[in-house]
Design a protein around this motif. Sequence first.
Motif, short mmCIF file in Angstrom:
data_model
loop_
_atom_site.label_atom_id
_atom_site.label_comp_id
_atom_site.label_asym_id
_atom_site.label_seq_id
_atom_site.Cartn_x
_atom_site.Cartn_y
_atom_site.Cartn_z
N LEU A 35 0.79 -1.23 0.00
CA LEU A 35 0.00 0.00 0.00
C LEU A 35 0.82 1.28 0.00
O LEU A 35 0.27 2.35 0.29
N TRP A 36 2.11 1.22 -0.32
CA TRP A 36 2.88 2.46 -0.36
C TRP A 36 2.30 3.41 -1.42
O TRP A 36 2.17 4.62 -1.18
N GLY A 37 1.91 2.91 -2.57
CA GLY A 37 1.31 3.76 -3.59
C GLY A 37 0.03 4.41 -3.11
O GLY A 37 -0.25 5.58 -3.42
N THR A 38 -0.76 3.68 -2.33
CA THR A 38 -1.99 4.23 -1.77
C THR A 38 -1.68 5.38 -0.82
O THR A 38 -2.34 6.43 -0.84
N VAL A 39 -0.67 5.20 0.01
CA VAL A 39 -0.28 6.26 0.95
C VAL A 39 0.24 7.49 0.21
O VAL A 39 -0.07 8.63 0.57
N GLN A 40 0.99 7.27 -0.85
CA GLN A 40 1.45 8.41 -1.65
C GLN A 40 0.28 9.22 -2.20
O GLN A 40 0.34 10.46 -2.24
N GLU A 41 -0.77 8.55 -2.62
CA GLU A 41 -1.95 9.25 -3.12
C GLU A 41 -2.59 10.10 -2.03
O GLU A 41 -3.04 11.23 -2.28
N ILE A 42 -2.64 9.56 -0.81
CA ILE A 42 -3.20 10.32 0.31
C ILE A 42 -2.41 11.61 0.51
O ILE A 42 -2.98 12.71 0.61
N PHE A 43 -1.08 11.50 0.54
CA PHE A 43 -0.25 12.67 0.81
C PHE A 43 -0.14 13.60 -0.39
O PHE A 43 0.29 14.74 -0.24
N SER A 44 -0.54 13.13 -1.56
CA SER A 44 -0.59 14.04 -2.71
C SER A 44 -1.76 15.02 -2.57
O SER A 44 -1.75 16.09 -3.19
N VAL A 45 -2.75 14.66 -1.76
CA VAL A 45 -3.88 15.55 -1.49
C VAL A 45 -3.53 16.52 -0.37
O VAL A 45 -3.74 17.73 -0.48
N THR A 46 -2.96 16.00 0.71
CA THR A 46 -2.59 16.82 1.86
C THR A 46 -1.63 16.04 2.75
O THR A 46 -1.73 14.82 2.85
N LYS A 47 -0.73 16.74 3.38
CA LYS A 47 0.13 16.12 4.39
C LYS A 47 -0.47 16.29 5.78
O LYS A 47 0.09 15.80 6.77
N ASP A 48 -1.61 16.97 5.85
CA ASP A 48 -2.30 17.15 7.13
C ASP A 48 -3.14 15.90 7.41
O ASP A 48 -4.38 15.94 7.41
N VAL A 49 -2.46 14.80 7.62
CA VAL A 49 -3.09 13.52 7.94
C VAL A 49 -2.60 13.11 9.32
O VAL A 49 -1.40 13.10 9.57
N HIS A 50 -3.51 12.80 10.21
CA HIS A 50 -3.14 12.59 11.61
C HIS A 50 -2.79 11.14 11.92
O HIS A 50 -1.85 10.87 12.68
N VAL A 51 -3.53 10.20 11.35
CA VAL A 51 -3.32 8.79 11.66
C VAL A 51 -3.48 7.98 10.37
O VAL A 51 -4.40 8.25 9.59
N ILE A 52 -2.59 7.00 10.17
CA ILE A 52 -2.80 5.96 9.16
C ILE A 52 -2.44 4.64 9.81
O ILE A 52 -1.37 4.50 10.40
N ARG A 53 -3.33 3.68 9.74
CA ARG A 53 -3.08 2.34 10.28
C ARG A 53 -3.54 1.30 9.28
O ARG A 53 -4.56 1.48 8.61
N ASP A 54 -2.82 0.18 9.20
CA ASP A 54 -3.34 -0.95 8.42
C ASP A 54 -4.08 -1.88 9.37
O ASP A 54 -3.59 -2.23 10.43
N ALA A 55 -5.27 -2.23 8.95
CA ALA A 55 -6.19 -2.97 9.83
C ALA A 55 -5.96 -4.47 9.66
O ALA A 55 -6.73 -5.15 8.98
N THR A 56 -4.90 -4.98 10.26
CA THR A 56 -4.56 -6.39 10.09
C THR A 56 -5.25 -7.22 11.18
O THR A 56 -6.46 -7.25 11.25
N ARG A 57 -4.47 -7.90 12.01
CA ARG A 57 -5.05 -8.76 13.04
C ARG A 57 -5.99 -7.95 13.93
O ARG A 57 -5.64 -6.93 14.47
N GLY A 58 -7.22 -8.42 14.07
CA GLY A 58 -8.22 -7.70 14.86
C GLY A 58 -9.08 -6.76 14.06
O GLY A 58 -10.10 -6.28 14.55
#
Length: 338
Positions: free
Chosen positions: A202-225
Amino acid sequence: MSDNKQKYVSLAQGAGGKQTSELIDRIFKAHFANPELTSDDAAVLSMKEGKIAFTTDGFIVSPAEFPGGNIGKLSICGTVNDLSCMGAKPLYLSCAFVIEEGFPMQKLEKIAQAMEKTAKEAGVKIVAGDTKVAGKGQVDGVFITTTGIGEIMDGVETSGFKAQPGDAVIVSGDIGRHGCTILLAREELGIEADVTSDCAPLWGTVQEIFSVTKDVHVIRDATRGGVGTVLYEIAEQSHTGICLDAAKIPVKDSVKGVCGMLGLEPLYLACEGRLVIFAPMEKAEAIVEKLRQRAYSEDAAIIGEVTDEMPGRVMMTTEIGTKTILPPPGGELLPRIC
């Protein structure tokens, strides 16, 4: 070498001698080759100035192969995604294998092939590793541990402690698919459903998020649980409340059907290719619109918001309009994926 030893991993191939070197050359070097891959005791790497992210993860999934991937693909995705969630471009990985005596060589090569393909897609290099062979019954097939280093982007700082009232809660796609896939792949329930793991780098996905704004507070991958567990972790870290809208949570019909039969909550089923993102509400629509244009995040959605009510709790507005508290995760979360 006997025909049998050509087809299955033997204890001698984990003893550190000639047979170990042959196994490494035949399987791992053949698929992981790059200028930084070393036969020395440690890889020597070039790093830029600035902050790095460093993580490690173990993978013991059963079955080792499942619809949508295998333990090899999973091991690369898991570590790449952990780095990505910190805003770090994945650069280098190491991998350690513990292989059960008698494990089919063909399956081992298929795992290595999946790792090669996924690492290439993620733009990360496997530069060091270790191989051990355990006695029959000491390991369930093969266990993999991967460790990763990534370079954190300038101006990016994400943490579960940074969630704020007014943040939107975004998921990057439909949830619960990996956990459902693993449950069905064990063939213990006799349920047939068209479910494929969401396992993806998902690195490409994260790059897309930060191409919109770097004002992102939390990113987590929802794995176990799954997403539910991640949301409770963030609510506790940030001392905030979270309110979800059940009608907006994307879940495939096939996953809903399996969960309905077994009494499972999709929010607590593992994902291996989904992000939970907290960002200011005024940025959320633009983030979702951007994500929907990219593979692995076509079903991105805003599913709730952060509030200052009931800190440490996750609330949910149900599809009939009533409000309830999402039960905190506890005990043995099913299915146990690792």
